[in-house]
Design an enzyme around this catalytic site. Sequence first.
Site, PDB file in Angstrom:
ATOM      1  N   TYR A  16       3.608  -6.556  17.508  1.00 16.40           N
ATOM      2  CA  TYR A  16       3.880  -5.743  16.310  1.00 16.40           C
ATOM      3  C   TYR A  16       4.609  -4.462  16.703  1.00 16.40           C
ATOM      4  CZ  TYR A  16       2.968  -2.180  12.770  1.00 16.40           C
ATOM      5  OH  TYR A  16       3.107  -1.143  11.873  1.00 16.40           O
ATOM      6  N   ARG A  73     -13.478  -1.754  21.301  1.00 14.79           N
ATOM      7  CA  ARG A  73     -12.545  -2.815  20.888  1.00 14.79           C
ATOM      8  C   ARG A  73     -11.430  -2.888  21.933  1.00 14.79           C
ATOM      9  NH1 ARG A  73      -9.803  -2.248  14.976  1.00 14.79           N
ATOM     10  NH2 ARG A  73      -8.865  -0.435  15.981  1.00 14.79           N
ATOM     11  N   SER A 127       6.071   3.488  13.286  1.00 12.65           N
ATOM     12  CA  SER A 127       4.647   3.672  13.541  1.00 12.65           C
ATOM     13  C   SER A 127       4.450   4.424  14.843  1.00 12.65           C
ATOM     14  CB  SER A 127       3.989   2.293  13.654  1.00 12.65           C
ATOM     15  OG  SER A 127       2.690   2.417  14.188  1.00 12.65           O
ATOM     16  N   SER A 160       4.027 -11.232  -0.236  1.00 10.57           N
ATOM     17  CA  SER A 160       3.238 -11.933   0.779  1.00 10.57           C
ATOM     18  C   SER A 160       1.945 -11.165   1.078  1.00 10.57           C
ATOM     19  CB  SER A 160       4.051 -12.116   2.066  1.00 10.57           C
ATOM     20  OG  SER A 160       4.472 -10.863   2.570  1.00 10.57           O
ATOM     21  N   TYR A 203       0.824  -1.221   0.000  1.00 10.78           N
ATOM     22  CA  TYR A 203       0.000   0.000   0.000  1.00 10.78           C
ATOM     23  C   TYR A 203       0.862   1.277   0.000  1.00 10.78           C
ATOM     24  CZ  TYR A 203      -3.157   3.513   2.137  1.00 10.78           C
ATOM     25  OH  TYR A 203      -3.866   4.649   2.443  1.00 10.78           O
ATOM     26  N   ASN A 224      -9.426  -4.757   9.172  1.00  6.72           N
ATOM     27  CA  ASN A 224      -9.295  -4.419  10.597  1.00  6.72           C
ATOM     28  C   ASN A 224      -9.458  -2.929  10.805  1.00  6.72           C
ATOM     29  OD1 ASN A 224      -8.511  -6.953  11.690  1.00  6.72           O
ATOM     30  ND2 ASN A 224      -6.508  -6.699  10.696  1.00  6.72           N
ATOM     31  N   LYS A 280       8.627  -2.881  15.940  1.00  9.22           N
ATOM     32  CA  LYS A 280       8.990  -1.541  15.446  1.00  9.22           C
ATOM     33  C   LYS A 280       9.977  -0.870  16.407  1.00  9.22           C
ATOM     34  CE  LYS A 280       6.527  -1.339  11.684  1.00  9.22           C
ATOM     35  NZ  LYS A 280       7.214  -1.426  10.387  1.00  9.22           N
ATOM     36  N   THR A 287       2.602   3.562  16.894  1.00 15.36           N
ATOM     37  CA  THR A 287       2.393   2.518  17.904  1.00 15.36           C
ATOM     38  C   THR A 287       3.589   2.444  18.870  1.00 15.36           C
ATOM     39  OG1 THR A 287       1.629   0.248  18.164  1.00 15.36           O
ATOM     40  CG2 THR A 287       3.361   0.578  16.582  1.00 15.36           C
ATOM     41  N   GLY A 300      -8.103  -2.853  23.827  1.00 10.90           N
ATOM     42  CA  GLY A 300      -6.784  -2.323  23.454  1.00 10.90           C
ATOM     43  C   GLY A 300      -6.834  -0.947  22.813  1.00 10.90           C
TER      44      GLY A 300
HETATM   45  P1  NAD Z   1       1.496  -3.634   3.087  1.00 13.08           P
HETATM   46  O1  NAD Z   1       1.284  -4.973   3.701  1.00 13.08           O
HETATM   47  O2  NAD Z   1       0.513  -3.153   2.075  1.00 13.08           O
HETATM   48  O3  NAD Z   1       2.943  -3.567   2.426  1.00 13.08           O
HETATM   49  C1  NAD Z   1       4.048  -4.271   2.957  1.00 13.08           C
HETATM   50  C2  NAD Z   1       4.735  -4.975   1.805  1.00 13.08           C
HETATM   51  O4  NAD Z   1       5.853  -5.701   2.310  1.00 13.08           O
HETATM   52  C3  NAD Z   1       3.841  -6.001   1.105  1.00 13.08           C
HETATM   53  O5  NAD Z   1       3.871  -5.772  -0.291  1.00 13.08           O
HETATM   54  C4  NAD Z   1       4.461  -7.346   1.456  1.00 13.08           C
HETATM   55  O6  NAD Z   1       4.301  -8.291   0.404  1.00 13.08           O
HETATM   56  C5  NAD Z   1       5.909  -6.959   1.688  1.00 13.08           C
HETATM   57  N1  NAD Z   1       6.657  -7.834   2.597  1.00 13.08           N
HETATM   58  C6  NAD Z   1       6.286  -8.260   3.833  1.00 13.08           C
HETATM   59  N2  NAD Z   1       7.248  -9.023   4.352  1.00 13.08           N
HETATM   60  C7  NAD Z   1       8.266  -9.066   3.449  1.00 13.08           C
HETATM   61  C8  NAD Z   1       9.531  -9.686   3.423  1.00 13.08           C
HETATM   62  N3  NAD Z   1       9.965 -10.466   4.430  1.00 13.08           N
HETATM   63  N4  NAD Z   1      10.323  -9.517   2.337  1.00 13.08           N
HETATM   64  C9  NAD Z   1       9.899  -8.763   1.298  1.00 13.08           C
HETATM   65  N5  NAD Z   1       8.702  -8.159   1.264  1.00 13.08           N
HETATM   66  C10 NAD Z   1       7.905  -8.301   2.333  1.00 13.08           C
HETATM   67  O7  NAD Z   1       1.625  -2.587   4.294  1.00 13.08           O
HETATM   68  P2  NAD Z   1       1.683  -1.007   4.261  1.00 13.08           P
HETATM   69  O8  NAD Z   1       0.440  -0.500   4.876  1.00 13.08           O
HETATM   70  O9  NAD Z   1       2.111  -0.541   2.942  1.00 13.08           O
HETATM   71  O10 NAD Z   1       2.844  -0.771   5.336  1.00 13.08           O
HETATM   72  C11 NAD Z   1       4.191  -0.537   4.957  1.00 13.08           C
HETATM   73  C12 NAD Z   1       5.027  -0.353   6.213  1.00 13.08           C
HETATM   74  O11 NAD Z   1       4.502   0.737   6.958  1.00 13.08           O
HETATM   75  C13 NAD Z   1       5.013  -1.558   7.157  1.00 13.08           C
HETATM   76  O12 NAD Z   1       6.311  -1.712   7.683  1.00 13.08           O
HETATM   77  C14 NAD Z   1       4.047  -1.151   8.242  1.00 13.08           C
HETATM   78  O13 NAD Z   1       4.328  -1.774   9.467  1.00 13.08           O
HETATM   79  C15 NAD Z   1       4.277   0.348   8.303  1.00 13.08           C
HETATM   80  N6  NAD Z   1       3.114   1.067   8.849  1.00 13.08           N
HETATM   81  C16 NAD Z   1       1.905   0.980   8.216  1.00 13.08           C
HETATM   82  C17 NAD Z   1       0.797   1.635   8.762  1.00 13.08           C
HETATM   83  C18 NAD Z   1      -0.553   1.550   8.109  1.00 13.08           C
HETATM   84  O14 NAD Z   1      -1.550   1.911   8.741  1.00 13.08           O
HETATM   85  N7  NAD Z   1      -0.672   1.094   6.862  1.00 13.08           N
HETATM   86  C19 NAD Z   1       0.933   2.393   9.944  1.00 13.08           C
HETATM   87  C20 NAD Z   1       2.181   2.482  10.547  1.00 13.08           C
HETATM   88  C21 NAD Z   1       3.282   1.815   9.984  1.00 13.08           C
HETATM   89  N1  UFG Z   2     -12.926   1.507  14.323  1.00 10.41           N
HETATM   90  C1  UFG Z   2     -14.292   1.252  14.350  1.00 10.41           C
HETATM   91  N2  UFG Z   2     -14.764   0.247  13.560  1.00 10.41           N
HETATM   92  C2  UFG Z   2     -13.965  -0.510  12.748  1.00 10.41           C
HETATM   93  C3  UFG Z   2     -12.582  -0.245  12.734  1.00 10.41           C
HETATM   94  C4  UFG Z   2     -12.092   0.766  13.551  1.00 10.41           C
HETATM   95  O1  UFG Z   2     -15.029   1.916  15.063  1.00 10.41           O
HETATM   96  O2  UFG Z   2     -14.478  -1.418  12.063  1.00 10.41           O
HETATM   97  C5  UFG Z   2     -12.393   2.609  15.148  1.00 10.41           C
HETATM   98  C6  UFG Z   2     -11.390   2.160  16.197  1.00 10.41           C
HETATM   99  O3  UFG Z   2     -12.037   1.773  17.377  1.00 10.41           O
HETATM  100  C7  UFG Z   2     -10.532   3.422  16.342  1.00 10.41           C
HETATM  101  C8  UFG Z   2     -10.569   4.053  14.950  1.00 10.41           C
HETATM  102  O4  UFG Z   2     -11.697   3.483  14.284  1.00 10.41           O
HETATM  103  O5  UFG Z   2     -11.149   4.299  17.248  1.00 10.41           O
HETATM  104  C9  UFG Z   2      -9.325   3.762  14.121  1.00 10.41           C
HETATM  105  O6  UFG Z   2      -9.090   2.359  14.105  1.00 10.41           O
HETATM  106  P1  UFG Z   2      -8.062   1.677  13.097  1.00 10.41           P
HETATM  107  O7  UFG Z   2      -8.084   0.203  13.335  1.00 10.41           O
HETATM  108  O8  UFG Z   2      -8.311   2.165  11.712  1.00 10.41           O
HETATM  109  O9  UFG Z   2      -6.642   2.306  13.529  1.00 10.41           O
HETATM  110  P2  UFG Z   2      -5.874   2.231  14.923  1.00 10.41           P
HETATM  111  O10 UFG Z   2      -5.586   3.640  15.309  1.00 10.41           O
HETATM  112  O11 UFG Z   2      -6.559   1.401  15.916  1.00 10.41           O
HETATM  113  O12 UFG Z   2      -4.546   1.440  14.527  1.00 10.41           O
HETATM  114  C10 UFG Z   2      -3.646   1.925  13.542  1.00 10.41           C
HETATM  115  C11 UFG Z   2      -2.916   0.760  12.877  1.00 10.41           C
HETATM  116  C12 UFG Z   2      -2.040   0.042  13.864  1.00 10.41           C
HETATM  117  C13 UFG Z   2      -1.129   1.023  14.549  1.00 10.41           C
HETATM  118  C14 UFG Z   2      -1.916   2.163  15.153  1.00 10.41           C
HETATM  119  C15 UFG Z   2      -1.035   3.217  15.740  1.00 10.41           C
HETATM  120  O13 UFG Z   2      -3.850  -0.159  12.348  1.00 10.41           O
HETATM  121  O14 UFG Z   2      -1.243  -0.889  13.181  1.00 10.41           O
HETATM  122  O15 UFG Z   2      -2.722   2.776  14.149  1.00 10.41           O
HETATM  123  O16 UFG Z   2      -0.219   3.720  14.751  1.00 10.41           O
HETATM  124  F1  UFG Z   2      -0.441   0.381  15.517  1.00 10.41           F
END
Ligand code: NAD
Ligand code: UFG
Length: 339
Positions: free
Chosen positions: A148, A291, A124, A34, A11, A197, A152, A126, A293
């Site tokens: 997770y 939810r 993140s 993956s 993404y 999620n 990080k 997080t 956590g």
């Molecule tokens: P994503 O799953 O869409 O992209 C991650 C990519 O990494 C995927 O294409 C997957 O195939 C690849 N991948 C996973 N493991 C691998 C491995 N061992 N070797 C090679 N490729 C591998 O996720 P995203 O939302 O694009 O997130 C990218 C990064 O940003 C991640 O590290 C994630 O933890 C971090 N991040 C994402 C969010 C979010 O909300 N999307 C928030 C905070 C941090």
């Molecule tokens: N929510 C709902 N309904 C849903 C999904 C989410 O009400 O079906 C609410 C949650 O309770 C929260 C808000 O929408 O209040 C945002 O929830 P998300 O799951 O979209 O995002 P989070 O902030 O919980 O988590 C995200 C990432 C985690 C990361 C975290 C902090 O998914 O990986 O931000 O960076 F750890």
Amino acid sequence: MNILLTGGSGYIGSHAAVVLAQAGHEVVIYDNLSNSRADVLERLGRILGQAPVFVHGDVRDAALLEQTLRHHRIDAVMHFAGLKAVGESVAQPLAYYDNNVIGSQRLLQAMQQCGVRTLVFSSSATVYGEPQYLPIDEDHPTGATNPYGRTKLHIEQMLADLAVSDASWRIACLRYFNPVGAHESGLIGEDPNGIPNNLMPFIAQVAVGRRPQLSVFGDDYDTKDGTGVRDFIHVMDLVEGHLAALNFLGGNAGWHAFNLGAGQGASVLEMVHAFEHASGRKVPYQIVDRRPGDVASTYSKADKAWQALGWRARRGLDEMCASTWRWQQADVKQKKESL
Ligand code: NAD
Ligand code: UFG
């Protein structure tokens, strides 16, 4: 520059590929697919006029990484590859430590072997754990609440140790808040497997009719309307922050952490209403239990990125929702066409 994007077909990485290529960089995507599909390359080709180079590989494969770094004369790495589902990390912690922590360590070793010392890492918000105060600045105490988040944190610490050991490293840890939205073309976006999620993809799937209604997790928080508040940031703003971080590292060695957030919070119900406005569709919802956590509110102080990188988020909720809607409709169409 020649830039390797690990996880670049996912993404956020795929959006980064667009911004980096459009800024004149050569992009090489390295991904084990993956959690993404190879057809993103063809879509990137449609946006950019030419698809980026793709290497199908795992970040734990040090030999292939070294070969790739040398062959493509890589100058800098953006490390997106990783597993990111909090619930899954609780059920399968070893898979997360292996993929995220060991994967990062292998990548760093390969970079060291090849003399590549510039890294932008996808961290993140997080890593801040339970907010102790708001807005969250980079000095906020760290402490993760799930495996997770701990991966990080471990990676950030490994990177900080590395920068202490060798002053030639240039490392930016970018702490993302809640990335949402899609590229304006509707050709790339977030495509979660199974039941989403996260809030935004769930809302989008309700609006398009794939799911009957949204469950809003609690309306009795101490927030403006009782629902959770998060710092949503448009993915295009987020990846522009990566370009700004790369430019910053050109003039600054060492280890640096930056929040990438919009610097303000929006509630779950505000997001629902913004999406209804952008899509012209109703998003039916019901209030259910909190939810486990979840925290009531979290949002960033984004001043450091503005001062050091000259970057701040520019796009608002309307643009986040409109671009998600465009992607959701196109995505549904593409899936139907491929059936
Ligand atoms: P994503 O799953 O869409 O992209 C991650 C990519 O990494 C995927 O294409 C997957 O195939 C690849 N991948 C996973 N493991 C691998 C491995 N061992 N070797 C090679 N490729 C591998 O996720 P995203 O939302 O694009 O997130 C990218 C990064 O940003 C991640 O590290 C994630 O933890 C971090 N991040 C994402 C969010 C979010 O909300 N999307 C928030 C905070 C941090
Ligand atoms: N929510 C709902 N309904 C849903 C999904 C989410 O009400 O079906 C609410 C949650 O309770 C929260 C808000 O929408 O209040 C945002 O929830 P998300 O799951 O979209 O995002 P989070 O902030 O919980 O988590 C995200 C990432 C985690 C990361 C975290 C902090 O998914 O990986 O931000 O960076 F750890």
